[in-house]
Scaffold this motif. Sequence first.
Motif, short mmCIF file in Angstrom:
data_model
loop_
_atom_site.label_atom_id
_atom_site.label_comp_id
_atom_site.label_asym_id
_atom_site.label_seq_id
_atom_site.Cartn_x
_atom_site.Cartn_y
_atom_site.Cartn_z
N THR A 60 -11.72 -6.66 19.29
CA THR A 60 -10.33 -6.23 19.42
C THR A 60 -9.94 -5.42 18.20
OG1 THR A 60 -9.80 -8.24 20.66
CG2 THR A 60 -7.97 -7.02 19.73
N LEU A 61 -9.42 -4.24 18.43
CA LEU A 61 -8.94 -3.37 17.36
C LEU A 61 -7.43 -3.23 17.49
CD1 LEU A 61 -11.55 -0.50 17.67
CD2 LEU A 61 -11.58 -2.36 16.01
N GLU A 62 -6.73 -3.40 16.40
CA GLU A 62 -5.29 -3.19 16.40
C GLU A 62 -4.97 -2.01 15.51
OE1 GLU A 62 -3.45 -6.83 15.21
OE2 GLU A 62 -3.61 -7.68 17.21
N LYS A 63 -4.25 -1.07 16.07
CA LYS A 63 -3.79 0.09 15.31
C LYS A 63 -2.29 -0.03 15.16
CE LYS A 63 -7.17 3.59 16.58
NZ LYS A 63 -7.31 4.95 17.11
N VAL A 64 -1.82 0.13 13.93
CA VAL A 64 -0.40 0.04 13.65
C VAL A 64 0.03 1.34 12.98
CG1 VAL A 64 1.40 -1.20 12.39
CG2 VAL A 64 -0.53 -2.46 13.35
N LYS A 65 1.14 1.88 13.46
CA LYS A 65 1.69 3.10 12.87
C LYS A 65 3.10 2.79 12.40
CE LYS A 65 2.76 7.92 13.82
NZ LYS A 65 2.76 8.97 14.85
N LEU A 66 3.32 2.93 11.09
CA LEU A 66 4.63 2.73 10.49
C LEU A 66 5.13 4.09 10.04
CD1 LEU A 66 6.87 0.90 9.30
CD2 LEU A 66 5.43 0.65 7.26
N SER A 67 6.27 4.49 10.54
CA SER A 67 6.85 5.80 10.19
C SER A 67 8.24 5.58 9.60
CB SER A 67 6.99 6.68 11.44
OG SER A 67 5.74 6.87 12.05
N PHE A 68 8.49 6.23 8.47
CA PHE A 68 9.80 6.14 7.83
C PHE A 68 9.97 7.32 6.88
CE2 PHE A 68 6.84 3.76 5.23
CZ PHE A 68 7.12 4.15 3.94
N SER A 69 11.22 7.58 6.53
CA SER A 69 11.55 8.61 5.55
C SER A 69 12.08 7.94 4.29
CB SER A 69 12.63 9.55 6.10
OG SER A 69 12.16 10.22 7.25
N THR A 70 11.64 8.44 3.13
CA THR A 70 12.08 7.88 1.86
C THR A 70 12.25 8.99 0.84
OG1 THR A 70 11.59 6.25 0.14
CG2 THR A 70 9.71 7.41 1.07
N THR A 71 13.03 8.70 -0.18
CA THR A 71 13.18 9.63 -1.30
C THR A 71 12.27 9.22 -2.46
OG1 THR A 71 15.03 8.32 -2.14
CG2 THR A 71 15.56 10.20 -0.72
N SER A 72 11.58 8.09 -2.31
CA SER A 72 10.68 7.60 -3.36
C SER A 72 9.27 8.11 -3.14
CB SER A 72 10.64 6.07 -3.35
OG SER A 72 11.89 5.56 -3.66
N GLN A 73 8.55 8.22 -4.23
CA GLN A 73 7.15 8.62 -4.15
C GLN A 73 6.30 7.35 -4.21
OE1 GLN A 73 6.09 11.58 -7.00
NE2 GLN A 73 4.42 12.33 -5.73
N LEU A 74 5.38 7.20 -3.26
CA LEU A 74 4.50 6.04 -3.22
C LEU A 74 3.24 6.32 -4.03
CD1 LEU A 74 4.73 5.13 0.56
CD2 LEU A 74 6.08 4.24 -1.32
N PRO A 75 2.63 5.29 -4.61
CA PRO A 75 1.36 5.48 -5.32
C PRO A 75 0.22 5.64 -4.32
CG PRO A 75 1.99 3.19 -5.41
CD PRO A 75 3.11 3.92 -4.72
N ALA A 76 0.18 6.78 -3.67
CA ALA A 76 -0.78 7.01 -2.58
C ALA A 76 -2.22 7.05 -3.06
CB ALA A 76 -0.43 8.31 -1.85
N HIS A 77 -2.45 7.14 -4.37
CA HIS A 77 -3.82 7.11 -4.91
C HIS A 77 -4.38 5.70 -4.91
CE1 HIS A 77 -1.12 6.29 -8.25
NE2 HIS A 77 -2.11 5.64 -8.83
N GLU A 78 -3.53 4.69 -4.68
CA GLU A 78 -3.94 3.29 -4.60
C GLU A 78 -4.12 2.90 -3.13
OE1 GLU A 78 -4.36 1.17 -7.14
OE2 GLU A 78 -3.45 2.28 -8.79
N HIS A 79 -4.90 1.85 -2.89
CA HIS A 79 -4.97 1.27 -1.54
C HIS A 79 -3.75 0.36 -1.40
CE1 HIS A 79 -8.88 2.89 -0.76
NE2 HIS A 79 -9.39 2.30 -1.83
N LEU A 80 -2.90 0.68 -0.45
CA LEU A 80 -1.66 -0.05 -0.26
C LEU A 80 -1.67 -0.84 1.04
CD1 LEU A 80 0.98 2.68 -1.23
CD2 LEU A 80 -0.06 0.94 -2.69
N ALA A 81 -0.89 -1.89 1.07
CA ALA A 81 -0.56 -2.61 2.29
C ALA A 81 0.97 -2.60 2.34
CB ALA A 81 -1.11 -4.03 2.26
N PHE A 82 1.53 -2.89 3.49
CA PHE A 82 2.97 -2.84 3.66
C PHE A 82 3.48 -4.14 4.26
CE2 PHE A 82 1.46 1.46 3.65
CZ PHE A 82 2.37 2.12 2.84
N VAL A 83 4.67 -4.54 3.82
CA VAL A 83 5.37 -5.68 4.40
C VAL A 83 6.66 -5.12 4.97
CG1 VAL A 83 6.50 -7.90 3.94
CG2 VAL A 83 4.40 -7.29 2.70
N ILE A 84 6.91 -5.42 6.23
CA ILE A 84 8.16 -4.98 6.84
C ILE A 84 8.96 -6.21 7.24
CG2 ILE A 84 7.38 -2.71 7.60
CD1 ILE A 84 6.83 -3.80 10.31
#
Length: 109
Positions: A60-84
């Motif tokens: 079983t594969l689960e694909k999750v797509k989280l879309s949002f707009s922000t004015t902040s810059q994320l540390p995209a050079h790091e491996h991130l996880a998200f909590v919603i």
Amino acid sequence: MQRLPGIINIYYVLASSLMASITQKALADAPVGVFADTFLIPHIGDAICEMETQFDNNDTLEKVKLSFSTTSQLPAHEHLAFVIQTVDGKQYLIGTADKPFPVIKAWIL
């Protein structure tokens, strides 16, 4: 495809700070705790979280797509996880300390 309604808060966490067995706990329906620093991402407008379940080679594969707009810059050079967090107080974790890590696509407006 399922859509998660009523997202009020989005946080990011460094994937490396999550416990390694988090996936096994979630698969066993055990409560999963995030015992790491979380960082609030201020978002503008409605955030959208969509989940799709696929079956491939008896797995079983689960694909999750989280879309949002922000004015902040994320540390995209790091491996991130998200909590919603939703309006009913529930929290959901997207990502783990193991591969595959979430892919982040950012556009600067």
